[in-house]
Design an enzyme around this catalytic site. Structure first.
Site, mmCIF file in Angstrom:
data_model
loop_
_atom_site.group_PDB
_atom_site.id
_atom_site.type_symbol
_atom_site.label_atom_id
_atom_site.label_comp_id
_atom_site.label_asym_id
_atom_site.label_seq_id
_atom_site.Cartn_x
_atom_site.Cartn_y
_atom_site.Cartn_z
ATOM 1 N N LYS A 22 1.881 55.780 -31.717
ATOM 2 C CA LYS A 22 0.931 56.641 -31.317
ATOM 3 C C LYS A 22 -0.604 55.967 -31.138
ATOM 4 C CE LYS A 22 -0.480 58.878 -35.330
ATOM 5 N NZ LYS A 22 -1.627 58.619 -35.531
ATOM 6 N N ASN A 23 -0.418 55.049 -32.442
ATOM 7 C CA ASN A 23 -1.955 54.328 -32.651
ATOM 8 C C ASN A 23 -2.474 53.248 -31.632
ATOM 9 O OD1 ASN A 23 -2.366 56.248 -34.798
ATOM 10 N ND2 ASN A 23 -1.655 54.691 -36.424
ATOM 11 N N CYS A 115 -10.266 64.588 -43.515
ATOM 12 C CA CYS A 115 -9.007 65.084 -43.281
ATOM 13 C C CYS A 115 -8.180 64.991 -44.842
ATOM 14 C CB CYS A 115 -8.345 64.427 -42.465
ATOM 15 S SG CYS A 115 -7.673 62.677 -43.026
ATOM 16 N N ARG A 120 -13.303 59.842 -44.555
ATOM 17 C CA ARG A 120 -13.073 59.296 -43.106
ATOM 18 C C ARG A 120 -14.386 59.240 -42.440
ATOM 19 N NH1 ARG A 120 -7.379 60.045 -41.729
ATOM 20 N NH2 ARG A 120 -7.843 58.202 -39.904
ATOM 21 N N ASP A 303 -0.057 53.246 -43.803
ATOM 22 C CA ASP A 303 0.897 54.284 -43.175
ATOM 23 C C ASP A 303 2.339 54.521 -43.479
ATOM 24 O OD1 ASP A 303 -1.006 54.400 -39.690
ATOM 25 O OD2 ASP A 303 -1.573 55.061 -41.993
ATOM 26 N N ARG A 395 3.024 65.389 -35.227
ATOM 27 C CA ARG A 395 1.875 64.616 -34.644
ATOM 28 C C ARG A 395 2.106 63.187 -34.425
ATOM 29 N NH1 ARG A 395 -3.797 65.348 -37.739
ATOM 30 N NH2 ARG A 395 -4.324 63.947 -36.073
#
Ligand code: EPZ
Length: 416
Positions: A22-23, A115, A120, A303, A395
């Protein structure tokens, strides 16, 4: 809203293929803004965040063709505005700022806001663009940036910001002159992006180190590129093997990007080995408790902090887990405690005392990686666990319940 229901206690066994990262995919798809023509991208994961960024790109006038691969054409950019309603659903939308200013000379991007895991801020992104000569105005919750042509500059990041490094690396590709990014982030996803940009005709060296040099060019051309595998998904499955005493082969991933996790999992007593095209993770007889401190790459990835904490809730002793990247990334703690975990939070440290068994319970996802940790806890717990707000997990994990059931987990999604 959908729920995920897990009946714990099954030992995971077998083989699972990880999806694209994803990243890595998010900045790579956005880099197409720098080119005029059709780009083709392979191994793009099918995730909610990817759908969001496609929506955002379309709102800018970008053409997208979906199929086996993903094709993107930013030949005509009709708008330079990334609206709040899109940016607020996915903070990484801030990554369109640099490319739009570089390609179009302007951008109006909503401030992403915070978030669940922290405030952030994006101050480092903004300061770097100012260093490169952009005129920046913060107005009505938006970043308004203008620059007839960005100028190469030496940019120092107070913190090795991942998307900050990516944003400015993309912007610098079309700047006049040379840009140096100092104290740059070193994540593998940044190296993947730099390789794609260089294939587009950029002149980038040093990606993966803390000093990245970009010699600006006048234009970039479209490419065919492949997204690297998702190391965080791979790490999540490795921890799942450890928590269930399983034996799992994770294919399509590169163990080279997981050194910090592998070292820690071996310290817990797991047997981790590389097999061709992947990693084999075998749970240990007992689970030794280990200490974790999250740091920018190549340190232990933030993460994977929540997933490792789930593992340590059933460790044999005491584990101190320090979250040194984000200021509020312990939202999973109270949910894990509902399952019988013994955790005390002291500032940015969580002291986890291992218990023999977790007990299944209804729990609530609060953010992407917290939801992964609750699924892992459910796999190891006695009885059934019901996870609500599963949109968080969607997500960042593609078909996680299908992948886990293929390994023998008793897990299903219940549509509400
Ligand atoms: C990226 O977020 C990832 N997201 C995150 O993954 C990941 O947790 C994070 O890097 C750290 O590895 C994507 O790549 C899309 P940072 P990013 O800028 O770039 C502070 C997931 O679960 N900071 O490296 O937003 C910031 O507050 C997500 O997949 C500033 O102060 O993270 C944080 O404390 C979650 N000012 C630290 O730096 C800035 O301008 C690191 O943030 C930018 C960042």
């Amino acid at each position: 809203m959908d729920k995920i229901v897990i009946h714990g206690g099954e030992r995971l066994e077998g083989e699972v293929q990880v999806s694209g990262s994803k990243n890595a995919a998010l900045p790579i798809l956005i880099s197409s803004l720098l080119t005029d023509g059709w780009n083709t991208f392979h191994n793009v994961p099918d995730l909610v965040d990817i759908r969001t960024i496609k929506k955002l790109l379309k709102s800018l006038g970008v053409k997208i063709e979906e199929g086996e691969t993903l094709r993107i054409n930013a030949g005509e950019i009709g708008s330079c505005e990334a609206s709040y309603d899109l940016v607020k659903t996915m903070r990484a939308s801030i990554l369109v700022l640099g490319p739009l200013v570089a390609r179009m000379g302007m951008a109006r991007v909503s401030l992403p806001g915070g978030c669940a895991i922290g405030a952030r801020p994006v101050n480092l992104h903004i300061k770097a663009l100012e260093d490169m000569g952009a005129e920046i105005n913060l107005k009505d919750g938006y970043i308004e940036a203008k620059a007839s042509r960005l100028k190469g500059a030496t940019v120092y990041f107070d913190i090795p910001t991942v998307t900050g490094t990516e944003n400015i690396m993309m912007a610098a590709c079309l700047a006049k002159g040379t840009t140096l990014l100092e104290n740059a982030a070193r994540e593998p996803e940044i190296m993947n992006l730099a390789d794609v940009l260089n294939d587009m005709g950029a002149k980038i060296s040093g990606a993966g180190t803390n000093v990245i040099r970009i010699d600006g060019v006048d234009e970039l051309h479209p490419v065919e590129a492949t997204v690297i595998p998702d190391r965080i998904e791979a790490g999540t499955f490795m921890i799942a093997a450890g928590m269930t005493g399983g034996d799992v082969r994770i294919t399509g991933c590169d163990s080279g990007y997981l050194d910090a996790l592998i070292a820690k999992l071996r310290d817990t007593g797991m047997d981790i080995s590389t097999i061709d095209g992947g990693i084999r993770a075998v749970g240990g007889e007992k689970i030794r408790s280990v200490d974790i401190k999250t740091l920018p790459y190549p340190g232990f990835p933030t993460d994977l902090q929540a997933q490792m904490m789930a593992f340590m809730t059933i460790g044999g002793g005491l584990s101190v887990i320090t979250e040194a990247v984000f200021e509020n990334r312990f939202m999973h703690v109270s949910e894990l405690m509902r399952m019988g975990a013994d955790i005390v939070i002291e500032g940015n440290n969580a002291v986890v005392k291992g218990v023999p068994k977790l007990k299944g319970a209804p729990v609530m996802a609060t953010d992407l990686r917290a939801s992964a940790s609750l699924i892992l806890a459910g796999l190891a717990a006695e009885g059934s666990t019901e996870l609500s707000r599963v949109y968080h997990i969607d997500r960042g994990y593609q078909k996680i319940e299908e992948k886990l059931s293929s390994l023998g987990a008793n897990i299903k999604r219940v549509k509400r």
